[in-house]
Design a protein around this motif. Structure first.
Motif, PDB file in Angstrom:
ATOM      1  N   GLN A 160     -27.919 -67.577  15.252  1.00  0.00           N
ATOM      2  CA  GLN A 160     -28.862 -67.051  14.261  1.00  0.00           C
ATOM      3  C   GLN A 160     -30.253 -66.822  14.852  1.00  0.00           C
ATOM      4  OE1 GLN A 160     -27.276 -66.262  11.690  1.00  0.00           O
ATOM      5  NE2 GLN A 160     -25.763 -67.807  11.138  1.00  0.00           N
ATOM      6  N   ASN A 161     -30.277 -66.361  16.102  1.00  0.00           N
ATOM      7  CA  ASN A 161     -31.581 -66.117  16.712  1.00  0.00           C
ATOM      8  C   ASN A 161     -31.551 -64.894  17.618  1.00  0.00           C
ATOM      9  OD1 ASN A 161     -30.360 -66.985  19.095  1.00  0.00           O
ATOM     10  ND2 ASN A 161     -31.335 -69.001  19.069  1.00  0.00           N
ATOM     11  N   ILE A 162     -32.734 -64.543  18.104  1.00  0.00           N
ATOM     12  CA  ILE A 162     -32.894 -63.419  19.007  1.00  0.00           C
ATOM     13  C   ILE A 162     -33.415 -63.962  20.328  1.00  0.00           C
ATOM     14  CG2 ILE A 162     -33.908 -61.143  19.359  1.00  0.00           C
ATOM     15  CD1 ILE A 162     -32.092 -61.401  16.872  1.00  0.00           C
ATOM     16  N   ARG A 163     -32.741 -63.603  21.407  1.00  0.00           N
ATOM     17  CA  ARG A 163     -33.125 -64.097  22.726  1.00  0.00           C
ATOM     18  C   ARG A 163     -33.594 -62.933  23.593  1.00  0.00           C
ATOM     19  NH1 ARG A 163     -29.632 -68.559  23.209  1.00  0.00           N
ATOM     20  NH2 ARG A 163     -30.856 -69.370  24.968  1.00  0.00           N
ATOM     21  N   GLU A 164     -34.346 -63.269  24.622  1.00  0.00           N
ATOM     22  CA  GLU A 164     -34.788 -62.268  25.598  1.00  0.00           C
ATOM     23  C   GLU A 164     -34.354 -62.707  26.991  1.00  0.00           C
ATOM     24  OE1 GLU A 164     -38.847 -60.153  27.404  1.00  0.00           O
ATOM     25  OE2 GLU A 164     -38.983 -61.984  26.195  1.00  0.00           O
ATOM     26  N   TYR A 207     -32.856 -57.690  25.132  1.00  0.00           N
ATOM     27  CA  TYR A 207     -32.915 -58.502  23.920  1.00  0.00           C
ATOM     28  C   TYR A 207     -31.500 -58.697  23.390  1.00  0.00           C
ATOM     29  CZ  TYR A 207     -37.853 -57.747  24.367  1.00  0.00           C
ATOM     30  OH  TYR A 207     -39.130 -57.731  24.863  1.00  0.00           O
ATOM     31  N   ILE A 208     -31.225 -59.927  22.973  1.00  0.00           N
ATOM     32  CA  ILE A 208     -29.863 -60.335  22.629  1.00  0.00           C
ATOM     33  C   ILE A 208     -29.840 -60.921  21.223  1.00  0.00           C
ATOM     34  CG2 ILE A 208     -27.928 -61.820  23.291  1.00  0.00           C
ATOM     35  CD1 ILE A 208     -29.490 -62.001  26.095  1.00  0.00           C
ATOM     36  N   ALA A 209     -28.980 -60.381  20.384  1.00  0.00           N
ATOM     37  CA  ALA A 209     -28.766 -60.961  19.059  1.00  0.00           C
ATOM     38  C   ALA A 209     -27.625 -61.969  19.182  1.00  0.00           C
ATOM     39  CB  ALA A 209     -28.416 -59.878  18.052  1.00  0.00           C
ATOM     40  N   ASP A 210     -27.944 -63.245  19.055  1.00  0.00           N
ATOM     41  CA  ASP A 210     -26.906 -64.276  19.095  1.00  0.00           C
ATOM     42  C   ASP A 210     -26.477 -64.531  17.655  1.00  0.00           C
ATOM     43  OD1 ASP A 210     -25.341 -66.592  19.313  1.00  0.00           O
ATOM     44  OD2 ASP A 210     -26.418 -67.238  21.111  1.00  0.00           O
ATOM     45  N   MET A 238     -22.788 -66.959  20.543  1.00  0.00           N
ATOM     46  CA  MET A 238     -22.020 -65.723  20.506  1.00  0.00           C
ATOM     47  C   MET A 238     -22.957 -64.532  20.638  1.00  0.00           C
ATOM     48  SD  MET A 238     -19.249 -64.154  17.814  1.00  0.00           S
ATOM     49  CE  MET A 238     -19.914 -62.559  17.389  1.00  0.00           C
ATOM     50  N   PRO A 239     -23.315 -64.193  21.872  1.00  0.00           N
ATOM     51  CA  PRO A 239     -24.167 -63.019  22.052  1.00  0.00           C
ATOM     52  C   PRO A 239     -23.449 -61.777  21.551  1.00  0.00           C
ATOM     53  CG  PRO A 239     -23.270 -63.746  24.151  1.00  0.00           C
ATOM     54  CD  PRO A 239     -22.929 -64.802  23.153  1.00  0.00           C
ATOM     55  N   SER A 240     -24.122 -61.015  20.720  1.00  0.00           N
ATOM     56  CA  SER A 240     -23.498 -59.829  20.123  1.00  0.00           C
ATOM     57  C   SER A 240     -24.246 -58.580  20.580  1.00  0.00           C
ATOM     58  CB  SER A 240     -23.483 -59.970  18.606  1.00  0.00           C
ATOM     59  OG  SER A 240     -22.804 -58.896  18.002  1.00  0.00           O
ATOM     60  N   GLY A 241     -24.988 -57.920  19.675  1.00  0.00           N
ATOM     61  CA  GLY A 241     -25.688 -56.702  20.046  1.00  0.00           C
ATOM     62  C   GLY A 241     -26.799 -56.952  21.048  1.00  0.00           C
ATOM     63  N   ILE A 242     -27.006 -55.995  21.960  1.00  0.00           N
ATOM     64  CA  ILE A 242     -28.056 -56.108  22.965  1.00  0.00           C
ATOM     65  C   ILE A 242     -28.782 -54.775  23.083  1.00  0.00           C
ATOM     66  CG2 ILE A 242     -27.001 -57.953  24.311  1.00  0.00           C
ATOM     67  CD1 ILE A 242     -25.829 -55.875  26.177  1.00  0.00           C
ATOM     68  N   ALA A 243     -30.034 -54.824  23.565  1.00  0.00           N
ATOM     69  CA  ALA A 243     -30.822 -53.600  23.743  1.00  0.00           C
ATOM     70  C   ALA A 243     -31.911 -53.849  24.771  1.00  0.00           C
ATOM     71  CB  ALA A 243     -31.436 -53.146  22.424  1.00  0.00           C
ATOM     72  N   PHE A 244     -32.178 -52.840  25.596  1.00  0.00           N
ATOM     73  CA  PHE A 244     -33.242 -52.903  26.592  1.00  0.00           C
ATOM     74  C   PHE A 244     -34.549 -52.380  26.010  1.00  0.00           C
ATOM     75  CE2 PHE A 244     -29.739 -52.794  29.730  1.00  0.00           C
ATOM     76  CZ  PHE A 244     -30.186 -53.734  30.645  1.00  0.00           C
TER      77      PHE A 244
END
Length: 594
Positions: free
Chosen positions: A73-77, A66-69, A53-59
């Protein structure tokens, strides 16, 4: 270039390429840039990557996303090169269901644990801040380590002060401004500012729980957009003042939106300037653009539907695209817009619309319409009917420009590339408008000036005069004299004047403006016979002036009388719909091709 004109093209890429070739306004388009849709945690090429469930994102400043899943429970790029990798938290798929158990642990990124990482913000130095929602704290990812930056798990609250002592309830959104201040949307506590090692709660006019926050800036003015349970708040950081925007469904319509448009349920925010913002609506599965009091659905079903019936998955033109729980949105420094489509487990891109506004009498925004020496400039001038409820991408001026650039006839006329510059003078009288147009030669290199006219100019409605156009026909001589003088002045400077005369909705059909009658005196309203009389007198007066003109009435009547037709005016708003603006633009562009 309208979507109808590119609908025969087989792909979004081909449609955009065609628009670029013609120099036309490209259609808003949605496409998938990462995620196969399968539930999982697979890293690798963007198209094959998996999310829960990708939620908040930021460049970041280099264009990496960057993606808060929140479920994994992790952070993806998502790198600018098109690869997805896990940069913090567990990289394993869930053993059961679609959720990974949360936890709390600082330390090396691979061993760190989060509990519903909901949102992100990236600092200029590359540091990544994470709103760790269920742990009620702000985490920091930097130099391969995860640490707790502010707040502490198990210490939920609303305590301000030093970051080591402060407490949060449920941080759900983050943003960083140009002064490197971090702002936290703390769901039950409002907006918290973190700067110089301390946390403080801002005093903003908010209603209900906050959902999103975004920092905007332009010309030195710094603002915060805040999404709450009732709408949007625009907070001026220096002045400490708040302007609210709320849906017409809510008890109090604080800041009127053009056309009484529905604001919807703003969720995730991405500021474009101090007064412009993109936002997702996770309830109606849509993406919107707000500029001052203008709002438009740019992706997802444009019909307001809070039942989620329009949710789903589809790439394509903006109105045809579908989302499922879009809970994050971000804009890169180069203008790329990405949306985290949580329910579809994908990252989607949305074409940013051309959001230029009209040029004001003081020439505000003129720099946004550059004209080369080889271009053929067309100044488009009118009252509110020429622009209200639109921005550039769906305006009459854009329609005219796109029509001319796509027309093979234009090339045969051996003129330069047509560039239409819109000037709007809402509420101005005919005399004031003519005075402004007369000064245009000194301020621009226009070859043609189009004056869009309607009965509001004749009755002086903008100045609340409500002149009775049937009983008092002195206006016909005034109209002829004004246009004749203006035309002569422009001809001395080698400028062609084209007058485009069209109807108001109530003049066309009662259903086109059913409520506008409450805004004007009964004496201003005309019978059907009176409408015809005023129209005939107006055209006769324009013709007597000896100016070039086009009458849009026949095309509007023809459209209105068709068995299958769409609204040309706003029904409860006297201004034109997108269909009405397109029709008027086509009439004007055909006249310019003569």
């Amino acid at each position: 270039m309208t979507l109808a004109k590119v609908r025969g093209v087989r792909s979004i890429a081909a449609a955009l390429a065609l628009c670029a070739l013609l120099g036309a306004t490209p259609p808003i388009a949605v496409r998938t840039v990462a995620g196969s849709g399968a539930a999982g945690a697979l890293d690798g090429p963007a198209a094959a990557a998996e999310f829960l469930m990708p939620s908040g994102i930021a460049f970041d400043r280099d264009g990496n996303l960057y993606i808060a899943d929140a479920a994994a429970q992790n952070i993806r790029e998502l790198t600018a090169a098109g690869a997805v990798r896990t940069i913090a938290g567990p990289a394993e798929p869930p053993t059961t269901g679609y959720d990974v158990p949360g936890g709390y642990a600082d330390g090396p990124v691979a061993a760190a644990k989060f509990n519903r990482p909901w949102a992100l913000a990236v600092a200029p130095d590359g540091a990544i801040y994470v709103a760790d929602r269920q742990n009620a704290c702000i985490r920091l990812i930097k130099d391969g380590q995860v640490s707790t930056f502010a707040g502490k798990p198990g210490r939920n609250g609303n305590v301000d002060g030093a970051i080591a002592d402060a407490s949060f309830q449920q941080p759900v959104a983050l943003t960083i401004d140009s002064k490197n201040r971090l702002f936290v949307a703390d769901e039950q506590n409002g907006i918290r500012e973190i700067a110089d090692g301390a946390v403080k709660t801002l005093t903003i006019d908010l209603k209900g729980r906050v959902r999103g926050v975004a920092a905007g800036e332009e010309a030195g003015r710094e603002t915060l957009f805040v999404a709450d349970g009732f709408g949007l708040a625009l907070y001026d950081l220096a002045a400490g003042t708040t302007v609210r925007y709320e849906s017409t469904l809510d008890p109090v319509h604080i800041s009127p939106l053009q056309g009484d448009a529905e604001l919807g349920y703003p969720w995730a925010l991405a500021a474009l300037s101090d007064h412009e913002v993109l936002y997702t609506d996770a309830r109606t599965n849509t993406v919107h653009y707000l500029n001052a009091n203008y709002v438009r659905t740019i992706a997802g079903s444009s019909g307001y539907d809070p039942t989620n019936a329009a949710g789903g998955y589809a790439d394509g033109p903006g109105p045809e695209a579908r989302f499922f729980a879009p809970t994050g949105i971000a804009v890169s420094k180069t203008g790329s817009v990405l949306v985290s489509d949580g329910g579809n487990r994908r990252i989607r891109s949305v074409t940013l619309p051309d959001r230029r506004l009209y040029v004001t009498p003081s020439l505000t925004n003129l720099e946004r319409y550059p004209v080369a020496a080889s271009d053929y400039e067309i100044a488009y001038v009118g009252n509110s009917l020429s622009w209200t409820d639109s921005t550039w991408f769906d305006s009459i001026a854009a329609r005219v420009q796109d029509d001319l650039r796509a027309s093979p006839v234009w090339g045969k006329l051996q003129r330069g590339r047509p560039v239409v510059v819109p000037f709007a003078l809402p509420g101005a009288s005919l005399a004031a408008t003519a005075g402004f147009i007369g000064a245009v030669p000194a301020e621009s290199s226009a070859h043609v000036i189009v004056l869009q006219m309607n009965s509001a100019y004749l009755s002086d409605y903008g100045n609340k005069q409500y002149r009775e156009l049937v009983a008092d026909t002195a206006w016909t001589g005034e109209l002829t004299s004004t246009l004749r003088t203006l035309d002569a002045r422009l001809k001395k400077n080698g400028i062609r004047l084209l007058v485009a005369f069209g109807p108001y909705g109530y003049e066309l059909a009662p259903a086109e403006s059913v409520e506008w009658q409450y805004d004007v005196p009964q004496s201003f309203w005309q019978t059907a016979a009176d409408v015809d009389t005023v129209h005939e007198h107006a055209i006769a007066a324009i013709r007597a002036a000896g100016v070039d003109y086009v009458d849009a009435w026949p095309e509007f009547v023809r459209s209105e009388m068709a068995a299958q037709h769409v609204p040309l005016f706003g029904t409860t708003d006297p201004h034109m719909t997108a269909a009405g603006r397109a029709l008027f633009g086509d009439v004007v562009s055909n006249a310019l091709l003569r």
